[in-house]
Design a protein around this motif. Structure first.
Motif, PDB file in Angstrom:
ATOM      1  N   GLU A   1      -7.268   7.734   3.246  1.00 39.24           N
ATOM      2  CA  GLU A   1      -7.231   7.060   1.952  1.00 39.24           C
ATOM      3  C   GLU A   1      -8.292   6.001   1.870  1.00 39.24           C
ATOM      4  O   GLU A   1      -8.969   5.846   0.875  1.00 39.24           O
ATOM      5  CB  GLU A   1      -5.840   6.449   1.746  1.00 39.24           C
ATOM      6  CG  GLU A   1      -5.615   5.870   0.342  1.00 39.24           C
ATOM      7  CD  GLU A   1      -6.131   4.458   0.229  1.00 39.24           C
ATOM      8  OE1 GLU A   1      -6.382   4.042  -0.910  1.00 39.24           O
ATOM      9  OE2 GLU A   1      -6.316   3.791   1.246  1.00 39.24           O
TER      10      GLU A   1
ATOM     11  N   ASN B   1     -11.492   6.532  -0.843  1.00 39.31           N
ATOM     12  CA  ASN B   1     -11.651   5.603  -1.944  1.00 39.31           C
ATOM     13  C   ASN B   1     -12.648   4.493  -1.650  1.00 39.31           C
ATOM     14  O   ASN B   1     -12.749   3.533  -2.403  1.00 39.31           O
ATOM     15  CB  ASN B   1     -10.287   4.971  -2.286  1.00 39.31           C
ATOM     16  CG  ASN B   1      -9.326   5.997  -2.844  1.00 39.31           C
ATOM     17  OD1 ASN B   1      -9.659   6.710  -3.786  1.00 39.31           O
ATOM     18  ND2 ASN B   1      -8.146   6.086  -2.256  1.00 39.31           N
TER      19      ASN B   1
ATOM     20  N   ASN C   1       0.833  -1.196   0.000  1.00 40.13           N
ATOM     21  CA  ASN C   1       0.000   0.000   0.000  1.00 40.13           C
ATOM     22  C   ASN C   1       0.872   1.252   0.000  1.00 40.13           C
ATOM     23  O   ASN C   1       1.964   1.266   0.584  1.00 40.13           O
ATOM     24  CB  ASN C   1      -0.916  -0.009   1.225  1.00 40.13           C
ATOM     25  CG  ASN C   1      -1.855   1.189   1.266  1.00 40.13           C
ATOM     26  OD1 ASN C   1      -1.598   2.163   1.953  1.00 40.13           O
ATOM     27  ND2 ASN C   1      -2.934   1.115   0.507  1.00 40.13           N
ATOM     28  N   ASP C   2       0.396   2.301  -0.642  1.00 36.22           N
ATOM     29  CA  ASP C   2       1.192   3.528  -0.790  1.00 36.22           C
ATOM     30  C   ASP C   2       1.550   4.175   0.543  1.00 36.22           C
ATOM     31  O   ASP C   2       2.535   4.925   0.623  1.00 36.22           O
ATOM     32  CB  ASP C   2       0.437   4.547  -1.652  1.00 36.22           C
ATOM     33  CG  ASP C   2       0.348   4.123  -3.108  1.00 36.22           C
ATOM     34  OD1 ASP C   2       1.137   3.248  -3.520  1.00 36.22           O
ATOM     35  OD2 ASP C   2      -0.525   4.660  -3.832  1.00 36.22           O
TER      36      ASP C   2
ATOM     37  N   ASP D   1      -4.838  -2.335  -4.303  1.00 32.58           N
ATOM     38  CA  ASP D   1      -4.266  -1.223  -3.540  1.00 32.58           C
ATOM     39  C   ASP D   1      -3.336  -1.703  -2.431  1.00 32.58           C
ATOM     40  O   ASP D   1      -2.837  -0.893  -1.646  1.00 32.58           O
ATOM     41  CB  ASP D   1      -5.363  -0.335  -2.958  1.00 32.58           C
ATOM     42  CG  ASP D   1      -6.254  -1.048  -1.950  1.00 32.58           C
ATOM     43  OD1 ASP D   1      -6.058  -2.265  -1.725  1.00 32.58           O
ATOM     44  OD2 ASP D   1      -7.157  -0.399  -1.394  1.00 32.58           O
TER      45      ASP D   1
END
Length: 457
Positions: A451, A455, A321-322, A376
């Motif tokens: 996040e 989303n 995940n970012d 994701d």
């Protein structure tokens, strides 16, 4: 002789009244309520909204919960009907099942600001795992409209009073529930109980397939109904995408501890809870491991006070995940070690359901398996949810049936008895909700945009 007959008749009437009062319930479907300030692209005032839900256990007599808990003005329901759905995603109903829902004998009702309401008990033949359509014609609607974002099932709008229309057009449809909060079945034999699934968007079903009912709690519900020893167990999904376990409560992101009174204590006949919480606390709220562990301990403590058996889950891997960092991963590992290794008699969970191992990459336990990921690095997809739901050992719900029996019986009698079936019931005021639902920590700053939540749709 006349006096004797009169006495016998009076006794019969008294017993009939007492029997009518002693009604017991179990929830067959529920959804956590909050308010993200989102409204559909068409005005619902004066128009009809059809919403599709999938129940878990069957029943022949039902009652329905409707919520205006975050509305600052009253909410008017001009007419409400329920029918069996003719097919998920179609907006169609089976006409011969169309049934009016009443409130204190009336077909319309106004729900006060900051309140919920419960319908009359109505006869309706509900089979296990049925999909039902609840259609509401709205009158006045508050600006702060209570509901559940990301229903994973389409809702449909028709102009005017269309509560009994067979098929709604798909011109106005959206993935959102409004107003509907729960459905209960009458169970005077006290043979049914509920499993409450508690968590964030992973339990709410982000990454599942719209209109397919394939979240992990849905998969578990189907398995329970296929097993004779567990068919009495309902599933209540009380998850909210983007929510954290710990922190101050608010209408946009109710926290797991903050919404406990509303979403756990007031749910009907809960025997078990499955918990999957904590990733948002770590990724977006910068919660330290001791604080998150304290929150889990508090949740377990509250459940034990109510006789609810609590099954925990380690937090799922999220390395790709970012927002992953080494430090956040250390927090996750610390919390997971506590979840996995703390016995119940030291404040830990009653047992562990290890979803993390199910979805982890066998070559790197910190990463979601690619074919089970939504892309994701955080949320599973429908295949991941199938693996999670199928991994749960049903023996967890078979071998505990005699535990805490006395406590649960007392709880049922005190909480689930419906004392007057002729009155609709407002169960919460804003003051009560604020008093009971807040779990404050002066050191915690609530992050309102995450996040996960941004989303989640």
């Amino acid at each position: 002789m006349k006096i004797y007959l009169i006495l016998v008749l009076n006794l019969f009437i008294i017993n009939a009244v007492l029997a009518a009062d002693e009604l017991f319930f179990t929830g067959t479907w529920s959804s956590s309520q909050y308010n993200k300030g989102e409204l559909p692209d068409i005005d619902l005032q004066g128009n009809s909204l059809r919403q599709i839900v999938k129940v878990s256990i069957p029943g022949e007599q039902l009652r329905f919960h409707f919520s205006n808990i975050y509305g600052k003005e009253e909410l008017e329901l001009k007419s409400v009907h329920v029918a069996k759905s003719a097919g998920q995603g179609t907006g169609s109903i089976i006409m011969e099942t169309d049934t009016e829902i009443t409130f204190n004998g009336q077909y319309n009702v106004s729900i006060p600001a900051y309140a919920d309401i419960v319908s009359d008990i109505i006869p309706f033949s509900l089979s296990a795992l049925d999909e039902v359509a609840i259609t509401i014609q709205y009158g006045k609607i508050p600006f702060d409209f209570t509901g559940h974002t990301s229903s994973r099932t389409y809702s449909f709008v028709e102009l005017g009073n269309a509560v009994s229309k067979e098929t709604f057009s798909s011109a106005h449809k959206f993935l959102h529930w409004f107003t509907i909060a729960a459905i209960d079945v009458v169970d005077n034999e006290k043979k049914t109980e509920a499993i409450l699934c508690y968590g964030d968007s992973i339990t709410d079903g982000r990454g599942s397939t719209n209109d397919k009912q394939n979240r992990w709690p849905d998969v578990l519900s189907e398995r329970l109904q296929s097993h004779p020893a567990t068919r009495h167990l309902a599933i209540l999904n009380q998850a909210i995408g983007g929510s954290s376990l710990y922190g101050q409560n608010n209408p946009v992101w109710p926290t797991g501890l903050g919404r406990y009174q509303k979403d756990v204590a007031e749910q009907v006949n809960v025997k078990y809870m499955i918990v999957l919480y904590g990733v948002n606390d770590i990724l977006y709220s910068q919660r330290a491991a001791p604080v998150l562990i304290e929150g889990l301990q508090e949740l377990i403590k509250r459940n034990r006070e109510r006789g609810i058996i609590t099954y925990g889950n380690p937090i799922l891997p999220f390395k790709t995940n970012d927002d992953w960092t080494e430090e956040k991963n250390k927090i996750k590992e610390t919390v997971n070690q506590w979840i996995l290794n703390t016995p119940a008699n030291e404040g830990g969970f009653d047992a562990i359901i290890d979803f993390a191992s199910v979805v982890a990459d066998p070559n790197d336990a910190m990463v979601l398996k690619a074919e089970l990921s939504d892309g994701d690095g955080l949320h599973p997809n429908y295949l991941g949810y199938a693996a999670m739901g199928n991994s749960i050992d049903l023996e967890l719900f078979i071998n505990n049936e005699n535990e805490n029996e006395n406590e649960n019986e007392n709880y049922d009698e005190n909480e689930n008895e419906y004392e007057d079936e002729d009155e609709d019931e407002v169960i919460n005021s804003d003051e009560e909700n604020n008093e009971n639902n807040e779990f404050d920590d002066s050191e915690v700053t609530v992050v309102n945009e995450t996040e996960d939540s941004i989303n989640d749709e």
